[in-house]
Motif scaffolding. Structure first.
Motif, PDB file in Angstrom:
ATOM      1  N   UNK A 156      12.448  29.379  -6.574  1.00 47.43           N
ATOM      2  CA  UNK A 156      13.916  30.300  -6.492  1.00 47.43           C
ATOM      3  C   UNK A 156      14.566  28.881  -5.988  1.00 47.43           C
ATOM      4  N   UNK A 157      15.710  28.349  -6.468  1.00 51.63           N
ATOM      5  CA  UNK A 157      16.589  27.341  -6.233  1.00 51.63           C
ATOM      6  C   UNK A 157      17.619  28.373  -5.666  1.00 51.63           C
ATOM      7  N   UNK A 158      17.967  27.233  -4.220  1.00 47.70           N
ATOM      8  CA  UNK A 158      19.558  27.482  -3.755  1.00 47.70           C
ATOM      9  C   UNK A 158      19.337  28.902  -3.216  1.00 47.70           C
ATOM     10  N   UNK A 159      18.171  29.188  -2.814  1.00 41.54           N
ATOM     11  CA  UNK A 159      17.779  30.331  -2.093  1.00 41.54           C
ATOM     12  C   UNK A 159      18.734  30.402  -0.550  1.00 41.54           C
ATOM     13  N   UNK A 160      19.767  31.598  -0.017  1.00 39.20           N
ATOM     14  CA  UNK A 160      20.964  31.354   1.135  1.00 39.20           C
ATOM     15  C   UNK A 160      20.020  32.618   1.902  1.00 39.20           C
ATOM     16  N   UNK A 161      19.051  32.633   2.159  1.00 39.74           N
ATOM     17  CA  UNK A 161      18.620  33.708   3.335  1.00 39.74           C
ATOM     18  C   UNK A 161      19.386  34.625   4.232  1.00 39.74           C
ATOM     19  N   UNK A 162      20.577  35.217   2.647  1.00 44.68           N
ATOM     20  CA  UNK A 162      21.169  36.008   3.581  1.00 44.68           C
ATOM     21  C   UNK A 162      20.054  37.354   2.781  1.00 44.68           C
ATOM     22  N   UNK A 163      20.433  38.830   3.427  1.00 41.36           N
ATOM     23  CA  UNK A 163      20.068  40.448   3.258  1.00 41.36           C
ATOM     24  C   UNK A 163      18.997  40.577   2.094  1.00 41.36           C
ATOM     25  N   UNK A 217      10.231  28.311  -2.592  1.00 47.51           N
ATOM     26  CA  UNK A 217      11.610  28.491  -2.273  1.00 47.51           C
ATOM     27  C   UNK A 217      12.053  27.278  -2.089  1.00 47.51           C
ATOM     28  N   UNK A 218      13.798  26.960  -2.439  1.00 44.91           N
ATOM     29  CA  UNK A 218      14.446  25.365  -1.853  1.00 44.91           C
ATOM     30  C   UNK A 218      15.468  26.575  -1.191  1.00 44.91           C
ATOM     31  N   UNK A 242       7.128  23.834 -12.850  1.00 46.23           N
ATOM     32  CA  UNK A 242       7.576  24.602 -11.532  1.00 46.23           C
ATOM     33  C   UNK A 242       8.660  25.179 -13.035  1.00 46.23           C
ATOM     34  N   UNK A 243       8.741  26.406 -13.134  1.00 49.15           N
ATOM     35  CA  UNK A 243      10.229  26.770 -13.512  1.00 49.15           C
ATOM     36  C   UNK A 243      11.143  26.955 -12.570  1.00 49.15           C
ATOM     37  N   UNK A 244      12.153  26.389 -12.149  1.00 49.10           N
ATOM     38  CA  UNK A 244      13.431  27.196 -11.493  1.00 49.10           C
ATOM     39  C   UNK A 244      14.127  27.662 -11.342  1.00 49.10           C
ATOM     40  N   UNK A 245      14.578  28.688 -11.043  1.00 51.43           N
ATOM     41  CA  UNK A 245      15.519  29.516 -11.834  1.00 51.43           C
ATOM     42  C   UNK A 245      17.076  30.090 -10.148  1.00 51.43           C
ATOM     43  N   UNK A 246      18.109  29.552 -10.757  1.00 50.76           N
ATOM     44  CA  UNK A 246      18.888  29.879  -9.769  1.00 50.76           C
ATOM     45  C   UNK A 246      19.140  31.119  -9.382  1.00 50.76           C
ATOM     46  N   UNK A 247      19.867  31.148  -7.614  1.00 49.57           N
ATOM     47  CA  UNK A 247      19.342  32.409  -6.860  1.00 49.57           C
ATOM     48  C   UNK A 247      21.495  32.782  -6.839  1.00 49.57           C
ATOM     49  N   UNK A 248      21.905  33.599  -6.754  1.00 44.18           N
ATOM     50  CA  UNK A 248      21.396  34.753  -6.660  1.00 44.18           C
ATOM     51  C   UNK A 248      20.959  35.163  -8.714  1.00 44.18           C
TER      52      UNK A 248
END
Length: 719
Positions: free
Chosen positions: A618-625, A639-640, A587-593
């Motif tokens: 997708x790491x550090x997903x912030x649930x923003x628009x 989704x993390x 699993x490749x985790x890529x930091x968001x944004x």
């Protein structure tokens, strides 16, 4: 001496009547007058210049007088007791000779000057008194007496003639010397002033008119302070008064009014000549140093000024800091993007931007502060304002420097970094170092920032320097390590995967975590090297666990810069093939944004990984628009999310979490909550429909051996 001897012989002749004295006494007195005159005259002549020799001659004269008296007493057959009259002169003469010989043995030091005796008038006085006494007591003078008296006159006349000739020669010599010294004084480059004890000018040298345009009417009988600039007069009067009081003469620097109404910068040496009878004054040698001062100021400007911007340079800044200020602050300003302007638009454009930046700094700081240029793109500002006002000034500088810089045909924008340090008792180099450390911290944290120096900041920067020094070569030295944190299913509590977490085991710095390690690696250009090592080590561990029968997947963190690299997909495929790891186990985790990266490149790289079977998280997903919109475009499998999305115990954030879980289900992704630290958070995540969980409350990061021991407690679980 001849005239004195003749006068004494005449006096002896007329004062000793021939009829009343035995034969030969009168002739003996006349004969002894000559030697006595020579000795007495010599004593009088040398009494100041050679006092020891004068004492010897005077003693010899006294002895001769005593012996003459004894001889006369013997001739006249005086009583024996009368011979005692000759003892005092002989004794006094012997003592005088002894004293004179002692002075001669000591070098015969001269006596101080005193009133002179009328040596010339002595012969005439003696002869006159003797003739008057004879005329009053005896009567007329006989021919021998007249002839003897006339012998006094020729030596006097000859002496006067010789004295007149000597006087003329001396006067000629004085006139020549005066003309010589007048020419020297008139042609010199110094103005000479003589001051009395009231500091009034008694005399000025003839060079005054030539050098300063001053006439005697402008200067004489005026206090010297009237000739000086009002700002310098009080100090000059104090220095001159000190000289009158006996303090060592100083160098007097003052502005002197010239004959044209202007002010000349001068330096004067002062000598106290009041003890010299011919001078009796304070002597000032005044020289015009205006041209030298102008050259000194010009040299100082060249040495202390940056030639491009006209600001002070580093040397002048350190001088100002060393001079000390009661309060204030130092700000170091850097424009790191200036090098790019030089590269893209040329050196001339970069210089133009520098000049504009200098003008903006000068306009904001004003006349109360100092602006200096430290280097290629660095400036410094010294302000006397307090630290709070200095911080406000730094904020204004950031705003001013962020404005566009117009250039021919274009305009550029530059970001600035500013460090602030308070002016303390520390040395100038230390204060400059502190402000520069704060500036470096501002650059590390981002552009257009202002950082305030404190002790903790220096500790951080020293730590950063240590990291930058030790990190190169850490891979080759075998100092990197991975720990693994299990990911559990929230429904059954079984481990389904792990996340590989990087650790740097530095012998000198201890264990360094990724939050501290990765920014340093990125700045040093080592992020790619570390990323390749982590991916290889993680895949090797996956292969080892697969052989042991553990079907867990492993997540590896990748930065957006690594993901968008041109060969990332190929490298990943090569590593999977090298260790025989199926793609779905990685699993490749890529930091968001990911907004900083090119969206099309990101989508292409993720698609390439998906083609290998590799799953994407997708790491550090912030649930923003913006994140929800981005989620629709990216091929994401996992989704993390942060625990903050779960909300508090009252479930006020529940609708937002429902949206995230629902959207993930529609996109075929699953939701994992990370950094869970309490059972309540685990329960809320499970009830919200989140499939996986990760955090200290479930399992802490551990070495591969400990994770293997942990997995033995659970039956094998699939993804």
């Amino acid at each position: 001496m001849v005239s004195l001897g003749a006068s004494l012989a005449f006096a002896g002749w007329v004062l000793l009547p021939p009829g009343e004295l035995p034969a030969g006494v009168r002739e003996l007195a006349v004969a002894g007058a000559g030697p006595l005159a020579v000795l007495a005259g010599g004593a009088l002549a040398d009494r100041r210049r050679r006092p020891g020799a004068a004492l010897c001659r005077a003693g010899a004269a006294a002895t001769l007088l005593g012996l003459g008296m004894l001889l006369v007493l013997l001739v006249v057959r005086a009583p024996d007791r009368a011979a005692l009259l000759a003892v005092p002169p002989v004794l006094v003469g012997a003592l005088a000779v002894a004293a004179g010989a002692g002075r001669l043995a000591d070098g015969d030091p001269p006596r101080s000057a005193g009133p002179g005796w009328p040596v010339v008038a002595a012969p005439a006085a003696v002869a006159t008194l003797a003739a008057g006494w004879h005329g009053w007591v005896v009567g007329e003078l006989d021919p021998p007496a007249v002839l003897l008296g006339l012998t006094v006159i020729p030596p006097l006349v000859a002496r006067e003639l010789l004295s007149a000739a000597d006087a003329r020669r001396y006067a000629e010599r004085l006139r020549a010397q005066e003309a010589h010294f007048r020419a020297l004084v008139s042609g010199g480059h110094d103005l000479v002033l003589l001051l009395d004890e009231a500091l009034r000018v008694r005399w000025q040298s003839p060079a005054a008119a030539r050098l300063f345009g001053l006439t005697d009417a402008d200067v004489l009988d005026r206090p010297v302070t009237d000739l000086l600039h009002p700002a310098d007069a009080a100090r000059a009067a104090e220095l001159l008064a000190g000289v009158l009081a006996g303090t060592p003469p100083p160098l007097l620097a003052a502005r002197l009014r010239d004959g044209h109404g202007g002010w000349r910068e001068t330096e004067s040496t002062v000598t106290d000549q009041r003890g010299v009878a011919e001078v009796g004054a304070l002597v000032l040698h005044v020289r015009d140093v205006g041209e030298r001062r102008r050259l000194e100021r010009a040299v100082h400007r060249l040495a202390a000024t940056d030639q491009l911007t006209g600001l002070a340079n580093r040397v002048e800044l350190l001088r100002v800091l060393a001079a000390g200020r009661p309060a204030g602050a130092l700000l170091v300003v850097d424009l790191p993007g200036l090098g790019g302007v030089n590269d893209t638009s040329g050196r001339a454009a970069g210089d133009a931007v520098l000049v504009q930046a200098a003008e903006r700094l000068r306009a904001e700081v004003g006349a109360d502060g100092l602006v200096a240029r430290l280097g290629a793109s660095e400036f410094a500002v010294v302000t006397s304002a307090g630290p709070v006002l200095a911080y406000a000034l730094g904020a204004r500088l950031l705003t001013a420097l962020a404005e566009p810089y117009p250039l021919p045909g274009s305009a550029v924008r530059l970001a600035a970094s500013i460090g602030l340090a308070e002016l303390t008792d520390a040395g100038p180099d230390d204060v400059l170092r502190q402000a520069d450390l704060a500036r470096r911290r501002a650059t590390q944290l981002g552009r257009n920032r202002l950082e305030w120096y404190d002790g903790y900041l220096e500790e951080q920067l020293v730590r950063r320097l240590d990291l930058e020094r030790e990190l190169p070569g850490a891979v080759a030295r075998g100092e990197l390590d991975l720990v693994y944190q299990p990911v559990l299913g929230l429904t059954d509590g079984r481990p389904v995967g792990t996340e590989a977490l990087l650790r740097w085991r530095s012998p000198s710095l201890g264990t360094v975590l990724p939050a501290e390690l990765l920014p340093v690696a990125a700045d040093l250009g080592l992020a790619g090297e570390l990323g390749r090592w982590v991916l290889g080590r993680a895949c090797r561990q996956l292969a080892d666990w697969a052989e042991a029968g553990s079907p867990l997947w492993m997540a590896v963190n990748v930065t957006p810069a690594e993901l968008t690299g041109p060969d990332f997909v190929e490298r990943t495929a090569a590593v999977l093939a090298e260790y025989g790891v199926p793609g779905e186990r990685l699993v490749i985790e890529v930091a968001e944004p990911l907004s900083a990266a090119d969206p099309s490149v990101v989508v292409a790289r993720l698609a390439g990984l998906r083609s290998l079977g590799v799953r994407i998280a997708l790491d550090d997903f912030r649930a923003e628009h913006a994140s929800l919109v981005q989620l629709r475009r990216l091929p994401i499998d996992l989704l993390k999310v942060d625990p903050d999305v779960l909300g508090a115990a009252d479930d006020r954030q529940r609708p937002l979490l429902d949206v995230v879980v629902s959207l993930a289900d529609r996109l075929g992704a699953v939701v994992a909550v990370e950094r869970l630290e309490s059972p309540a958070q685990v329960e809320r995540a499970r009830r919200a429909g989140c499939r996986y969980g990760q955090g200290f409350v479930l399992a802490r990061p551990a070495t591969a051996e400990r994770v293997e021991a942990y997995l033995e407690e659970f039956p094998s679980a699939s993804r």
